[in-house]
Design a protein around this motif. Sequence first.
Motif, PDB file in Angstrom:
ATOM      1  N   ASP A   1     -12.621   9.696   1.514  1.00 52.70           N
ATOM      2  CA  ASP A   1     -12.263   8.303   1.758  1.00 52.70           C
ATOM      3  C   ASP A   1     -10.899   8.188   2.433  1.00 52.70           C
ATOM      4  N   ALA A   2      -9.954   9.044   2.035  1.00 49.49           N
ATOM      5  CA  ALA A   2      -8.596   8.959   2.579  1.00 49.49           C
ATOM      6  C   ALA A   2      -8.517   9.428   4.020  1.00 49.49           C
ATOM      7  N   ALA A   3      -9.490  10.224   4.462  1.00 47.91           N
ATOM      8  CA  ALA A   3      -9.415  10.822   5.796  1.00 47.91           C
ATOM      9  C   ALA A   3      -9.473   9.802   6.921  1.00 47.91           C
ATOM     10  N   GLN A   4      -9.826   8.561   6.620  1.00 54.41           N
ATOM     11  CA  GLN A   4      -9.971   7.549   7.668  1.00 54.41           C
ATOM     12  C   GLN A   4      -8.631   6.973   8.136  1.00 54.41           C
TER      13      GLN A   4
ATOM     14  N   VAL B   1      -3.799   0.446  -6.134  1.00 54.65           N
ATOM     15  CA  VAL B   1      -2.879   0.324  -5.000  1.00 54.65           C
ATOM     16  C   VAL B   1      -3.613   0.831  -3.761  1.00 54.65           C
ATOM     17  N   PRO B   2      -3.780   0.007  -2.736  1.00 52.10           N
ATOM     18  CA  PRO B   2      -4.510   0.458  -1.542  1.00 52.10           C
ATOM     19  C   PRO B   2      -3.932   1.747  -0.964  1.00 52.10           C
TER      20      PRO B   2
ATOM     21  N   ARG C   1       0.829  -1.202   0.000  1.00 49.20           N
ATOM     22  CA  ARG C   1       0.000   0.000   0.000  1.00 49.20           C
ATOM     23  C   ARG C   1       0.865   1.254   0.000  1.00 49.20           C
ATOM     24  N   ALA C   2       0.246   2.386  -0.320  1.00 48.95           N
ATOM     25  CA  ALA C   2       0.956   3.667  -0.325  1.00 48.95           C
ATOM     26  C   ALA C   2       1.194   4.123   1.105  1.00 48.95           C
TER      27      ALA C   2
ATOM     28  N   ARG D   1       5.801  10.693   5.431  1.00 52.87           N
ATOM     29  CA  ARG D   1       5.164   9.500   5.986  1.00 52.87           C
ATOM     30  C   ARG D   1       3.667   9.819   6.104  1.00 52.87           C
ATOM     31  N   ALA D   2       2.807   9.016   5.470  1.00 50.76           N
ATOM     32  CA  ALA D   2       1.382   9.356   5.406  1.00 50.76           C
ATOM     33  C   ALA D   2       0.515   8.116   5.589  1.00 50.76           C
ATOM     34  N   GLY D   3      -0.737   8.365   5.940  1.00 53.13           N
ATOM     35  CA  GLY D   3      -1.705   7.279   6.005  1.00 53.13           C
ATOM     36  C   GLY D   3      -2.295   6.964   4.655  1.00 53.13           C
ATOM     37  N   ALA D   4      -2.411   7.964   3.798  1.00 52.94           N
ATOM     38  CA  ALA D   4      -2.937   7.791   2.440  1.00 52.94           C
ATOM     39  C   ALA D   4      -2.349   8.885   1.569  1.00 52.94           C
ATOM     40  N   VAL D   5      -2.283   8.614   0.273  1.00 52.78           N
ATOM     41  CA  VAL D   5      -1.697   9.552  -0.689  1.00 52.78           C
ATOM     42  C   VAL D   5      -2.717   9.815  -1.792  1.00 52.78           C
TER      43      VAL D   5
END
Length: 923
Positions: A416-419, A386-387, A187-188, A205-209
Amino acid sequence: MTTPANAPAQTPLKIPAVADAEELTCDVLVIGGGTAGTMAALTAAERGANVLLLEKAHVRHSGALAMGMDGVNNAVVPGRAEPDDYVAEITRANDGIVDQSTVRQTATRGFAMVQRLESYGVKFEKDEHGAYAVRQVHRSGSYVLPMPEGKDVKKVLYRQLRRREMRARIRIENRVMPVRVLTAAGRAVGAAGFNTRTGAFVTVRAGAVILATGACGRLGLPASGYLYGTYENPTNAGDGYAMAYHAGAELTGIECFQINPLIKDYNGPACAYVANPFGGYQVNRHGERFVDSDYWSGQMMAEFAAEVASDRGPVYLKLSHLPEESLSALESILHTTERPTRGTFHSGRGHDYRTHDIEMHISEIGLCGGHSASGVRVDDHARTTVPRLYAAGDLACVPHNYMIGAFVFGELAGADAAQYAPYEGELPTEQLREAHELVYRPLRNPDGPPQPQVEYKLRRFVNDYVAPPKSGARLSLALEAFQRMRDDIADMGARTPHELMRCAEVSFIRDCAEMAARASLARTESRWGLYHDRLDHPDRDDVSWFHHLDLHKSPSGAMEFTARPVAPYLVPVDEFTPTGGPSRPLGEVHPLPVATAGARETAPVAATAGAGAAAGVVAEAGAPAAESPSLRLLELLALAEDVSELAAVEPYLADPDPAVRRTAVAVLTETAPPGTGRALAVALSDADAAVRATAAASLRELVETLPAEPALATPLTRALGRPDPVVRAAAVDVLRALRLGTADAFAAALTDPEIAVRIEAVRGLVSLDATGLLVRAASDASREVRVTVAKALASPADGPSADLVSATLARLTEDPDALVRAAALTSLATAGCPDGSAARALAARCDPAWQVRAGAATALSAAPPGLAIPALAQSLTDPNADVRKAAVLALTRHATSPEARTALATATSDSDADVRAYASRAL
């Protein structure tokens, strides 16, 4: 950043160690600060995420929106269009190869997005009653919504990003350019890049991109040869396409290029769709309309290219036949919102819309999901394959998504990415090394070939071998050239961070060029008109190729393809019937043998037939210092980044220097703290004309967000008595839009000496349904005012007003001016056309002015069929194509009659493309 973005670069620039990278952390990383990226950041922050927005330029001025925007191409406004009709239209425009679930998101969510943008202060054109003024530009469906102040959209969005509650959640890092998305555990997890001002290495470093980097506009080489003279924003070099590919995401439709009509020698749109509602259209050199296809599609471009290449070329946007008020209105749109340099370009050639029609040509090729279908594969929540990696805007493959679709998918991605919370593991070491090498390699060879030379060579190969019409042999030569270009790119030299940015962009362009060539080689058919025209496979092959063509990077680093069947439609479309089913792996696509011209041992044979911030100044809020006006301007500009209260700007609004006051008005417009409306209204009384004009423009820009409060009505009403006509016109307009004006005030403005003020007064009376007062203007000395009155009376009226409207329209149909007569007759189509009016319309069919004859045909659409149909059938032989077109459209209102259908059938062979198309649709 630890190093200021505007710090001078080291000389010579040293290569930082990977271990010295500055690491940033966030929940949601948004890459790209344009249309989709801004909306993604705002939405994720509203959902509680901590957002990092990276932009290689500056968010205030970045993205395609910064180049100007004059309207929305896909506004599905309730009452004017239906979502399912729009989905079907896009399906046809893209030859059936669509994922309707994604297109439907734009169709169903677009109107709410228009309203969201409006709440921010984006202005969409409305009529006097506040309804959206959607135009029918294409032959079916009314989706085009003009934006009178479209040049200010990016400014409005930036103002939202700088709101206090957003600044607590959104960190903006300008001048930071990501070059790779980092992945771990499938995953990203972040990104790697560098600062384009200091050269510092940066990791995230991120939770989502979320990728929102726009189109690959710098792919083909413009006819001018100028690297940055592209149709699309030239900063969009395919960054996101390359980053998604190297992260393992699937891309799709890359063989479906973006190609546009544009002004000859000027890489900006000719804007036929803007001119169409004013009466402009595309013609060949004989003045004939020739485009049979509808919607902005590859088939339309194929017809356009064929006409340009024929003896009927060149092709023009015809405007010279339009009246002065239409030309002035077009100039105010096209020379300010779409491309501010456009007027300068025409002036430099000594051309004017009144004397010269605009020669058109064809743009270079590019990749763009939002205007064709080439992009990163996404689902209906903007997720890639890509998740935790998302794509939105022109980068994502949602065909013909345009600006509203970019906003919609930015919103979907942000929501969606905010989770997700930041990745906690170790960032992938090998990926960091590869990104570091990509960025800093040119510094090791500072005297190597400069980026402009290498990029020119690369993009010339794109033009020579990849641009349509395509062939397997030329595409194979392209792949050989792009493979050789790897060495040229590796040898490029750079000395500054800016040059490093340009060198990295060349590597992105090369990746996109190879993807475009291999995808075009893989799809062995022709589809989408000019977008994918294979000379060696000239026919469409729905048996083998009613599929998406997906590509991805294999574990070994090869480019592999899959033919994915089109999923069953949500909205049936008669021309196409997708069946779904399993995908067909194609693997690698290999080039044809092109080392020799035929076999080496074969003798020749005959061919057979058919073969910068403001100097870093930071000032405290408060009274301006007694220093020079230039210093106070710098203080004010620095203050603009953090204005949240009107009190911080008020001292500058009273500054003795008009330049400072004018800048203060501009800062208020950008930041819009509470009380801005009244402050701007007071500025309408400023002693300086430029300040007043800026305040008037600002009020009109912000009108959708201003509270309709009495405190604002007072200075606006007072402004009606000012000597400046610009002020009076703006005051009437804003009073109408905010519903603060009275019928008496608008009626008084009907006697204003300035035509623009009287026109706004008419619109104000229309908004109040003050018909009795409105008809006074039917005798105005100005043609423009009488035309406005005639158009305003188009709405059906009840009771005593109905007789007054009918009598006024009757008088206007006898007006000495042809355009007034035409407008009055056209209004009869909706106001009603009883026997007396129908008789006038019949007589007007012999008027010497074609505009009047067209208006008469339109009026007869509302007349009794027995009277209207024979007359309209005769109008089908009118020498003017616009009159014949109006007659066809009027006959469609009577299409249940056999006589009307017989007449329409004769029009299907008309010499004019519009007449033929509308007649065919009616049958």
